[in-house]
Enzyme design. Structure first.
Site, PDB file in Angstrom:
ATOM      1  N   GLY A 289     -23.603   8.724 -38.381  1.00 25.24           N
ATOM      2  CA  GLY A 289     -23.951  10.109 -38.026  1.00 25.24           C
ATOM      3  C   GLY A 289     -24.963  10.108 -36.895  1.00 25.24           C
ATOM      4  O   GLY A 289     -25.476   9.045 -36.499  1.00 25.24           O
ATOM      5  N   LEU A 290     -25.259  11.289 -36.379  1.00 27.41           N
ATOM      6  CA  LEU A 290     -26.159  11.416 -35.238  1.00 27.41           C
ATOM      7  C   LEU A 290     -27.573  10.966 -35.595  1.00 27.41           C
ATOM      8  O   LEU A 290     -27.939  10.919 -36.772  1.00 27.41           O
ATOM      9  CB  LEU A 290     -26.206  12.879 -34.784  1.00 27.41           C
TER      10      LEU A 290
ATOM     11  N   SER B 176     -29.708  12.808 -38.408  1.00 29.31           N
ATOM     12  CA  SER B 176     -28.790  13.492 -39.325  1.00 29.31           C
ATOM     13  C   SER B 176     -29.226  13.301 -40.783  1.00 29.31           C
ATOM     14  O   SER B 176     -28.765  14.020 -41.661  1.00 29.31           O
ATOM     15  CB  SER B 176     -27.362  12.978 -39.143  1.00 29.31           C
TER      16      SER B 176
ATOM     17  N   SER C  90       0.816  -1.206   0.000  1.00 32.36           N
ATOM     18  CA  SER C  90       0.000   0.000   0.000  1.00 32.36           C
ATOM     19  C   SER C  90       0.859   1.269   0.000  1.00 32.36           C
ATOM     20  O   SER C  90       2.046   1.234   0.314  1.00 32.36           O
ATOM     21  CB  SER C  90      -0.911  -0.017   1.220  1.00 32.36           C
ATOM     22  N   VAL C  91       0.222   2.375  -0.353  1.00 33.83           N
ATOM     23  CA  VAL C  91       0.924   3.637  -0.485  1.00 33.83           C
ATOM     24  C   VAL C  91       1.588   4.030   0.845  1.00 33.83           C
ATOM     25  O   VAL C  91       1.025   3.804   1.917  1.00 33.83           O
ATOM     26  CB  VAL C  91      -0.057   4.722  -0.994  1.00 33.83           C
TER      27      VAL C  91
ATOM     28  N   SER D 264     -23.658   4.225 -35.100  1.00 34.18           N
ATOM     29  CA  SER D 264     -22.308   3.674 -34.871  1.00 34.18           C
ATOM     30  C   SER D 264     -21.337   4.750 -34.385  1.00 34.18           C
ATOM     31  O   SER D 264     -20.459   5.176 -35.123  1.00 34.18           O
ATOM     32  CB  SER D 264     -21.770   2.984 -36.117  1.00 34.18           C
TER      33      SER D 264
ATOM     34  N   ASN E  91       6.920  -3.554   8.071  1.00 33.66           N
ATOM     35  CA  ASN E  91       7.822  -2.404   8.137  1.00 33.66           C
ATOM     36  C   ASN E  91       7.376  -1.418   9.228  1.00 33.66           C
ATOM     37  O   ASN E  91       6.287  -1.520   9.765  1.00 33.66           O
ATOM     38  CB  ASN E  91       7.857  -1.722   6.769  1.00 33.66           C
TER      39      ASN E  91
HETATM   40  N1  LIG Z   1       9.392   5.327  11.163  1.00 27.48           N
HETATM   41  C1  LIG Z   1       9.546   4.744   9.988  1.00 27.48           C
HETATM   42  N2  LIG Z   1       9.220   5.402   8.892  1.00 27.48           N
HETATM   43  C2  LIG Z   1       9.372   4.802   7.690  1.00 27.48           C
HETATM   44  C3  LIG Z   1       9.890   3.479   7.598  1.00 27.48           C
HETATM   45  N3  LIG Z   1       9.944   3.149   6.295  1.00 27.48           N
HETATM   46  C4  LIG Z   1       9.494   4.217   5.594  1.00 27.48           C
HETATM   47  N4  LIG Z   1       9.140   5.217   6.436  1.00 27.48           N
HETATM   48  C5  LIG Z   1       8.605   6.532   6.051  1.00 27.48           C
HETATM   49  O1  LIG Z   1       7.352   6.377   5.382  1.00 27.48           O
HETATM   50  C6  LIG Z   1       7.198   7.376   4.388  1.00 27.48           C
HETATM   51  C7  LIG Z   1       6.846   6.745   3.045  1.00 27.48           C
HETATM   52  O2  LIG Z   1       7.939   5.984   2.588  1.00 27.48           O
HETATM   53  P1  LIG Z   1       8.144   5.609   1.046  1.00 27.48           P
HETATM   54  O3  LIG Z   1       9.347   4.735   0.993  1.00 27.48           O
HETATM   55  O4  LIG Z   1       8.096   6.778   0.169  1.00 27.48           O
HETATM   56  O5  LIG Z   1       6.824   4.738   0.815  1.00 27.48           O
HETATM   57  P2  LIG Z   1       6.403   3.919  -0.492  1.00 27.48           P
HETATM   58  O6  LIG Z   1       5.814   2.634  -0.030  1.00 27.48           O
HETATM   59  O7  LIG Z   1       7.531   3.807  -1.419  1.00 27.48           O
HETATM   60  O8  LIG Z   1       5.257   4.848  -1.079  1.00 27.48           O
HETATM   61  P3  LIG Z   1       4.623   4.804  -2.579  1.00 27.48           P
HETATM   62  O9  LIG Z   1       5.678   4.281  -3.463  1.00 27.48           O
HETATM   63  O10 LIG Z   1       4.240   6.198  -2.899  1.00 27.48           O
HETATM   64  O11 LIG Z   1       3.455   3.893  -2.499  1.00 27.48           O
HETATM   65  C8  LIG Z   1       8.500   8.152   4.341  1.00 27.48           C
HETATM   66  O12 LIG Z   1       8.373   9.339   5.054  1.00 27.48           O
HETATM   67  C9  LIG Z   1       9.481   7.202   5.004  1.00 27.48           C
HETATM   68  O13 LIG Z   1      10.563   7.874   5.586  1.00 27.48           O
HETATM   69  C10 LIG Z   1      10.242   2.810   8.809  1.00 27.48           C
HETATM   70  O14 LIG Z   1      10.691   1.674   8.832  1.00 27.48           O
HETATM   71  N5  LIG Z   1      10.032   3.477   9.984  1.00 27.48           N
END
Ligand SMILES: Nc1nc2c(ncn2[C@@H]2O[C@H](COP(=O)(O)OP(=O)(O)OP(=O)(O)O)[C@@H](O)[C@H]2O)c(=O)[nH]1
Ligand SMILES: [Mg+2]
Lengths: 351, 633
Positions: free
Chosen positions: B465-466, B469, B28-29, B539, B161
């Site tokens: 065409g429409l 038309s 995820s992001v 079409s 993480n």
């Molecule tokens: N405290 C902490 N912060 C982390 C850790 N790993 C990443 N971050 C922080 O999380 C934020 C996002 O990290 P990115 O590495 O850009 O995340 P990403 O998964 O690559 O994001 P996208 O590619 O945009 O989906 C940054 O500010 C990092 O510094 C961690 O292990 N501990």
């Protein structure tokens, strides 16, 4: 330095002398860490052991590059290979010879000549084309030449734009090429790391990094509309070390400037610039001195920095690389212009 | 690959390809994917002095980590990425330890860029799926696990993480790992492993951490170095396949076929078959610039010469005669959709598989997948980032293997014919019938013979065409004139077709596409019968008009664009439909709430607002004379 028939043949080289000391520089900012780091990675003493393993790795890279070369040649109407005379071009050209053996590569070579290349490069270029029996097109931006655009008066950025980017676009347009091979690698630069192997360009040669075609497996979408083109990068997945190890393993001829020799240089803007011909304008106080140097990358001589080195063989270059602490791009003035500058240049049509 | 057979100057490599691991990071992001790769590059000493200086500068300007270096900036290389602090497109990076070399794809977490994650997964052997220890498994985590599995990634690592942010808490790790194992167990990955890390501070990435003393397993990097890449089922006994990429014919004395071995291996003297034609021969030589080879295996780029002269071109596939690939024009596949314009059943795309490109369409969209529950849902179209199971129908048969068996012979991309965009990625499940078993009925009276008897060149006048038309009025006048001159015609009109052949269809995009496909097939039969067909259909989509054009021979499709301004059509409103549509009583009405894509290069453009139908019909007849469709008296 042994030069046979004008190009360098690594098989006849013998050389001695230890590699130069690694350059070091430490940033002020902290690298956040809580774990102790004690392990060593790929120090030079590991290099030999590493070499054995790297060869199956090199074969994989070679196979992938050949696939790309053949695919583009098969699917495009008018491909061309950008030949910039450097080590990457040397490897790319060698791979093209392999891809179409026993036939010839079914495309010409194109060199964009800014008129400021090292003299040894031009000589090597002509010998290479003759030796391999390939057609070489050399293109210069004649408008730029007429206006006397040069790296001293016009700044590296404007000069590069006119004599390289614009010149390249002119040549592609003039000959109607719809696909151009380039020797760029993803490990060279951070925006290159984002680029596709087949990189789509609009009719104006622009690159849109935010809207690239997904490139899955090794299925390359080669469809383009009239006027559009692609840049193809067969060496995308190679690193600088891979390139040198491959040159070594395959005995690929390279421009002698890559090997250390005593050459006349001046110190300028934190770089060692070679005085290659009488057009080099010396600044007040600059006196050329002879130093044992070589180049990690080749371009226009007034903009290309040399490194101090005693590496006179490919083996010594590989050895030197494994302890080097700077990137090859360090020696390119045009890459220091501004952050994101490579991306910007590419969006404008640069390779 | 096994390079040991190659006669090059390189030293003998170790067997197998375990020296290289291709992996991706996903999840995820903001879960820390780019930071983790930055950390791996940094810890393995891949960041050189000048790059460190640049990183420091970048961290001050764009960093998300306060006074510390922002390692993600080593990987997020595009300006837009640095400004927004997110990853948009895949970055490929390279590093090595003394055990293995690694190619890593850092993929974006943002849902909008899911297709870029699939791109990274298509060539990876292993996926590191990251989760934020505070948040655990998210929708995007589930989606990425699904896509990684779909694309054949064999090994999965769950990196829990930001463990620093939960105080290195074992209980939290166990909790996340347990819900992950439950999720992953349904997929059948070859290996699955959960590892606690802190990408930012480097705990347990390349070095074990004191804070994680309770964790007894390997560090992330140690796991990447150790994971067993040898795929026992794939290594032994895969049948030989090689798509022909390039016919190598430098002179009259040499004819070779260049390509990359997709699976299995081959030696001089081995029998081979050309999968499509069924013709057989033997391999004479395996040619490379380093000399002839005694053997070529999967991944090797080679050139084969054969003992016999066969008619072989790019796109053919060499195979082992006793284990042939399937050859069919219909198969079932999973598709990940990657384009903003949705996948519509019936619409025609270009399909590229190996070195072959053919026209194809989805004949049935069986279901799409709900990414939260992995349930199957009914669907009429596939939108950007959606995943579905479909039957595809191809314009000509193609050789393939199921994706499970071969990533090369079972994968394809779909290309939009108008925009040329890579619109979809597909993985073949199985063939639906063997094309070799169905034979087209050969008929003795040919199309040409029927046309000659009618003293006309059969074709279709496609009026588009429409609504309002003037298509129907003009086509009616044209048909009357042709009939009076003794020509054989048939008029297909939208309203009439909708009462019969397409009675079961509505007006949504997928239904409109299917309607035109049916009309196209009927048109093709009538043209085959030697008739001049007048087809009068709104079409509205270029792609469908193009599809019908492609069904016919060149020159047979004559597009007549009745270009009447929308305002005039609305004012005419012969059936009162614009009034209803504007009142919202009917939906999907072209020109009101559904688009009309005007033809770019019609054979004839009629300005419907400016001239009377009779004079416009006269222009159509002129064109038919000029094109020799009818005689010119
Ligand atoms: N405290 C902490 N912060 C982390 C850790 N790993 C990443 N971050 C922080 O999380 C934020 C996002 O990290 P990115 O590495 O850009 O995340 P990403 O998964 O690559 O994001 P996208 O590619 O945009 O989906 C940054 O500010 C990092 O510094 C961690 O292990 N501990
Ligand atoms: Mg990221």
């Amino acid at each position: 330095m042994l030069v046979r028939n004008g190009w360098f043949d690594p098989r006849t080289m013998d050389g001695a002398g230890p590699p130069g000391p690694p350059e070091c520089c430490k940033p002020d900012m902290a690298i956040p860490t809580r774990a102790a780091t004690g392990r060593r990675w790929l120090a030079s003493r590991d290099a030999l052991r590493h070499l054995v393993r790297m060869t199956s790795h090199l074969r994989r890279l070679e196979n992938e590059s050949i696939l790309i070369l053949r695919e583009v040649a098969a699917e495009f109407r008018a491909p061309v290979m950008l030949y910039s005379i450097g080590k990457d071009s040397a490897v790319m050209l060698h791979l093209a010879m392999k891809a179409f053996h026993p036939g010839r590569p079914p495309f010409p070579l194109l060199h964009v000549d800014t008129t400021w290349k090292f003299r040894e490069m031009i000589a090597f270029r002509d010998q290479t084309a003759a030796r391999l029996g390939l057609t070489l097109i050399s293109h210069t931006n004649e408008d730029g030449r007429a206006q006397g655009i040069n790296p001293f008066d016009h700044g590296s950025s404007y000069y590069t734009h006119i004599m390289k980017t614009e010149a390249l676009k002119q040549a592609l347009r003039q000959h109607g090429f719809d696909a151009a091979f380039g020797g760029a690698r993803r490990d060279e630069e951070k925006s290159r790391a984002k680029e596709r192997i087949l990189s789509f360009r609009t009719a104006a040669h622009g690159w849109d990094p935010k809207d690239q075609r997904p490139e899955l497996w090794n299925l390359y979408n080669t469809r383009i509309a009239a006027g559009e083109s692609i840049r193809a990068f067969p060496l995308s997945n190679w690193t600088e070390l891979d390139v040198w190890q491959y040159i070594q393993a395959e005995n690929i001829p390279i421009v002698p400037l890559y090997l250390a020799a005593p050459r006349p240089v001046v110190h300028r803007d934190n770089m060692l610039i070679m005085v290659d011909d009488e057009r080099m304008r010396l600044r007040p106080g600059e006196i050329p001195e002879t130093r044992m140097i070589r180049f990690r990358t080749l371009g226009c001589y007034p903009l290309t920095g040399a490194v101090d080195s005693n590496a006179t063989t490919i083996e010594q270059i590989v050895e030197e690389m494994t302890v080097s602490r700077t990137s090859e791009r360090e020696g390119r003035a045009i890459d220091h212009d501004e952050a994101g500058s490579m991306e910007k240049k590419k969006r404008e049509g640069y390779f | 690959m096994d390079g040991s057979s190659q006669a090059g100057p390189m030293p003998k490599p170790l067997p197998g390809n375990s020296a290289l691991l291709r992996f991706l990071t996903c999840g995820s992001v903001d879960d820390g994917k780019s930071t983790l790769i930055g950390r791996l590059l940094y810890d393995t000493k891949r960041i050189l002095a000048d790059q460190m200086v640049a990183l420091e500068k970048d961290s001050r300007r764009f960093g998300t980590t306060g006074p510390d270096l922002d390692l993600a900036l080593l990987v997020d290389g595009l300006e837009a990425e640095r400004e927004q602090g997110i990853t948009i497109d895949v970055a490929y990076r390279y590093f090595a330890t003394d055990r293995r070399s690694f190619i890593v794809a850092d993929t974006p977490g943002h849902e909008q860029y899911t297709r870029n994650m699939a791109t990274g997964a298509s060539t990876a052997d292993l996926a590191i799926l990251l989760v934020d220890a505070r948040h655990g498994i998210m929708t995007q985590t589930r989606r990425h696990a699904f896509i990684a599995n779909l694309l054949g990634v064999r090994h999965l690592v769950l990196a829990v993480n930001k463990i620093d942010l939960v105080g290195y808490d074992q209980a939290r790790f166990d909790q996340v790992a347990a819900s992950f194992e439950e999720m992953a167990s349904g997929f059948g990955f070859a290996s699955v492993r959960a590892i606690p890390i802190s990408a930012r501070y480097g705990d347990n990435v390349t070095e074990a951490s004191e804070q994680l003393a309770w964790y007894g397993g390997p560090t992330l990097l140690a796991h990447l170095e150790q994971v067993d890449l040898v795929d026992a089922s794939a290594a032994s006994g895969q049948p030989f396949r090689m798509p022909v990429q390039w016919v190598n014919r430098p002179d009259l004395d040499f004819r070779g076929y260049s390509g990359t071995v997709a699976s299995g291996c081959i030696r001089p003297g081995d029998p081979i078959v050309v999968a499509g034609s069924g013709r057989e021969s033997r391999v004479a030589r395996i040619v490379t610039m380093d000399g002839d080879l005694a053997r070529a295996g999967a991944g090797d780029a080679v050139t084969l010469t054969l003992a016999d002269e066969l008619d072989i071109s790019r796109g053919d596939v060499f195979a082992q005669p006793d284990a042939r690939p399937e050859v069919s024009d219909q198969f079932a596949a999973r598709i990940v959709w990657m384009d903003d314009a949705p996948l519509l059943p019936g619409r025609s795309y270009l399909l590229k598989l190996g070195t072959r490109t053919v026209t194809a369409s989805v004949s049935t969209l069986k279901h799409k997948v709900d990414i939260n529950t992995y349930d199957r849902l009914a669907a009429k179209e596939l939108r950007l980032n959606e995943i579905g199971t479909c039957n595809l129908s191809l314009a000509s048969p193609i050789a393939f293997d199921p994706y499970e068996q071969s990533r090369t012979m079972g994968a394809f991309i779909l290309i939009d014919r108008l925009t040329n965009r890579t619109a979809g990625a597909g993985m073949i499940k199985f063939g639906l019938r063997r094309a070799t078993n169905i034979h087209r009925q050969a008929t003795s009276v040919s199309k040409q013979a029927r046309a000659a008897q009618n003293r006309q060149k059969p074709c279709v006048l496609w009026f588009t065409g429409l609504s309002g038309s003037g298509k129907s009025s003009i086509s009616d006048l044209v048909e009357r004139a042709l009939h009076a001159q003794g020509h054989r015609t048939y008029l297909l009109d939208g309203d009439n077709i909708r009462h019969g052949l397409s009675r079961d269809l509505g007006f949504s995009q997928p239904s409109r596409v299917e309607n035109i496909r049916r009309v196209g097939e009927v048109t093709k039969l009538f043209v085959d019968a030697g008739l001049i067909v007048l087809a009068s259909f709104i079409s509205p989509f270029r792609a469908e008009r193009r599809m019908v054009r492609d069904m016919l021979e060149p020159g047979e499709f004559i597009e007549v664009f009745v270009d009447t301004p929308l305002e005039i059509c609305k004012a005419r409103d012969p059936k009162g439909l614009y009034r209803k549509a504007l009142a919202g009583e009917i939906t999907n009405f072209t020109g009101v709430d559904s688009p009309y894509e005007a033809p770019e290069q019609p054979e004839l453009l009629l300005e419907g607002g400016a001239f009377e139908p009779a004079s416009l019909a006269e222009r159509v007849l002129d064109l038919l004379r000029v094109r020799g469709v009818i005689g010119s008296e």
